[in-house]
Design an enzyme around this catalytic site. Structure first.
Site, PDB file in Angstrom:
ATOM      1  N   CYS A 186      -4.243 -19.328  20.559  1.00  0.00           N
ATOM      2  CA  CYS A 186      -4.146 -18.152  21.439  1.00  0.00           C
ATOM      3  C   CYS A 186      -2.883 -17.385  21.061  1.00  0.00           C
ATOM      4  O   CYS A 186      -1.807 -17.976  21.001  1.00  0.00           O
ATOM      5  CB  CYS A 186      -3.948 -18.566  22.890  1.00  0.00           C
ATOM      6  SG  CYS A 186      -5.387 -19.135  23.692  1.00  0.00           S
ATOM      7  N   ASP A 214       1.607  -6.547  -4.585  1.00  0.00           N
ATOM      8  CA  ASP A 214       0.794  -6.519  -3.365  1.00  0.00           C
ATOM      9  C   ASP A 214       1.300  -7.726  -2.581  1.00  0.00           C
ATOM     10  O   ASP A 214       1.481  -8.812  -3.146  1.00  0.00           O
ATOM     11  CB  ASP A 214      -0.685  -6.697  -3.760  1.00  0.00           C
ATOM     12  CG  ASP A 214      -1.606  -6.668  -2.555  1.00  0.00           C
ATOM     13  OD1 ASP A 214      -1.354  -7.433  -1.598  1.00  0.00           O
ATOM     14  OD2 ASP A 214      -2.579  -5.901  -2.570  1.00  0.00           O
ATOM     15  N   SER A 215       1.532  -7.550  -1.290  1.00  0.00           N
ATOM     16  CA  SER A 215       2.218  -8.633  -0.565  1.00  0.00           C
ATOM     17  C   SER A 215       1.368  -9.889  -0.419  1.00  0.00           C
ATOM     18  O   SER A 215       1.865 -10.920   0.022  1.00  0.00           O
ATOM     19  CB  SER A 215       2.728  -8.153   0.791  1.00  0.00           C
ATOM     20  OG  SER A 215       1.695  -8.101   1.732  1.00  0.00           O
ATOM     21  N   THR A 227       0.815  -1.219   0.000  1.00  0.00           N
ATOM     22  CA  THR A 227       0.000   0.000   0.000  1.00  0.00           C
ATOM     23  C   THR A 227       0.847   1.266   0.000  1.00  0.00           C
ATOM     24  O   THR A 227       0.488   2.261  -0.635  1.00  0.00           O
ATOM     25  CB  THR A 227      -0.920   0.003   1.248  1.00  0.00           C
ATOM     26  OG1 THR A 227      -1.790  -1.112   1.140  1.00  0.00           O
ATOM     27  CG2 THR A 227      -1.730   1.276   1.358  1.00  0.00           C
TER      28      THR A 227
HETATM   29  N1  ASP Z   1      -2.600  -5.564   0.369  1.00  0.00           N
HETATM   30  C1  ASP Z   1      -1.530  -4.708   0.808  1.00  0.00           C
HETATM   31  C2  ASP Z   1      -0.255  -5.506   0.816  1.00  0.00           C
HETATM   32  O1  ASP Z   1      -0.023  -6.251   1.721  1.00  0.00           O
HETATM   33  C3  ASP Z   1      -1.841  -4.156   2.154  1.00  0.00           C
HETATM   34  C4  ASP Z   1      -0.788  -3.230   2.721  1.00  0.00           C
HETATM   35  O2  ASP Z   1       0.261  -2.984   2.181  1.00  0.00           O
HETATM   36  O3  ASP Z   1      -1.034  -2.696   3.803  1.00  0.00           O
HETATM   37  O4  ASP Z   1       0.521  -5.405  -0.097  1.00  0.00           O
END
Ligand code: ASP
Length: 357
Positions: free
Chosen positions: A294, A73-74, A29
């Site tokens: 947990c 995107d990860s 992001t």
């Molecule tokens: N979908 C995005 C990612 O992991 C979310 C982020 O970067 O916060 O690449």
């Protein structure tokens, strides 16, 4: 490294800056923009990220940016990208004092855990960070996360890095990477470390939690593990889980390792069909790693009868490890140890602070 795009950010620095940091941009992001046509967040060119954070040019250490060939995107993160990151770090290890990896938050804890096992004898900081809002948005958290991650990566005391380990910096907290977990997708406090204290907290100053940071061992050369075995899975228990589900998971062709997500202190049903299925899998050479559903506390096999039976059949206790650190540990260890008995011994040890002994 010639096939990657690299940019020197602050070339006007004096000849001997106080430190040099290699920033590796993978996506997430932080570096995305809204596509008004599709109303989706899409990755954009890293060079534009620099235009959005001109402040980093003012930092008094050398910063070089490297962009991976494919920005992701990860959620698309995969072990080959971890291998690529580890190879980049190995190749540039002598040239730079530290590394910052810009990464999406969704799988950042998996990447941080994997890198912690793959970078053996690490004696330089590798700090992952990202953001909940794109860097071009007015209220973005990207700027603070990025700048402070750089400051932490460059921080030294008596000529040695203060945090010579793989960490996640996010929303004022520096966490050990293999202890971190994504906890939040809306608020800025995306990460937590339930079972290990934060390594630093950033306010007006950056306060380091020295007793909990791994000591720097600069004499040992960096070694890397680049073979990961993905013949692993996660089996999460729930009341009502059926023999069909358990047997079909354990019967997966080629399966070598399972993270068993148990209840509470590592407890599981005592039904004979369940224990027999686990035992039969263990006898076939599948390694089973007990991690609790947990997030706080730890697995203590033997505390209840419902976990003692697991111990008796050869399930390995994951103590207070996170799910992210457990599944990546299995992949890395399976990549270098074929014998299940040896693997079980290694799994039970803390390799780089991922679990309390
Ligand atoms: N979908 C995005 C990612 O992991 C979310 C982020 O970067 O916060 O690449």
């Amino acid at each position: 490294m010639s096939s990657y795009t690299t940019v020197r950010i602050n070339p006007a620095l004096p000849k001997r800056p106080r430190s040099s940091v290699l920033v590796i941009y993978t996506g997430g992001t932080l570096g995305m923009v809204y596509d008004t046509q599709t109303s989706q967040l899409l990755p954009f060119d890293f060079e534009q990220v620099l235009d959005k954070v001109p402040e980093i040019r003012r930092l008094d250490f050398e910063i070089t940016l490297l962009t991976l060939r494919e920005i992701i995107d990860s959620s698309n993160m995969k072990p080959p990208v971890w291998v690529e990151l580890v190879r980049i770090i190995e190749r540039s290890y002598q040239q730079y004092d530290s590394f910052v990896i810009l990464h999406g938050t969704d799988t950042m804890a998996y990447t941080a855990s994997a890198l912690s096992y793959m970078l053996v004898n690490l004696s330089k900081p590798v700090i992952l960070t990202g953001a909940q809002l794109p860097i071009g948005v007015a209220r973005t958290d990207a700027r603070e996360n990025f700048i402070t991650a750089l400051e932490i990566a460059a921080a030294q005391q008596d000529g040695l890095p203060i945090v010579p380990e793989v960490c996640i910096y996010f929303n004022s907290l520096l966490l050990r990477g293999n202890r971190a977990k994504k906890q939040e997708s809306v608020q800025f406090n995306a990460f937590k470390s339930e079972n290990y204290p934060h390594l630093a907290i950033a306010g007006v100053s950056i306060d380091y939690n020295y007793p909990f940071i791994r000591p720097c061992r600069p004499g040992q050369p960096l070694d890397i593990h680049t073979v990961l075995d993905t013949n692993v899975t996660i089996l999460k228990l729930f009341p009502g889980i059926t023999p069909q589900v358990v047997n079909s998971v354990l019967g997966i062709h080629g399966l070598k390792g399972v993270v068993l997500e148990t209840y509470g202190a590592g407890n599981a049903p005592t039904d004979s069909w369940f224990l027999d299925a686990l035992k039969e899998a263990i006898d076939r050479g599948i390694v089973i790693f007990n991690v609790s559903q947990c997030e706080g506390g730890r697995v203590t096999q033997g505390r209840y009868q419902t976990s003692k039976l697991l111990q008796q059949i050869g399930v390995v206790s994951g103590a207070d490890i996170t799910l992210e650190a457990a599944i990546t540990k299995l992949m890395v260890l399976l990549g270098r140890i074929a014998d299940p008995a040896l693997l079980r011994e290694e799994l039970a040890l803390s390799l780089c602070g991922e679990m309390s002994e």
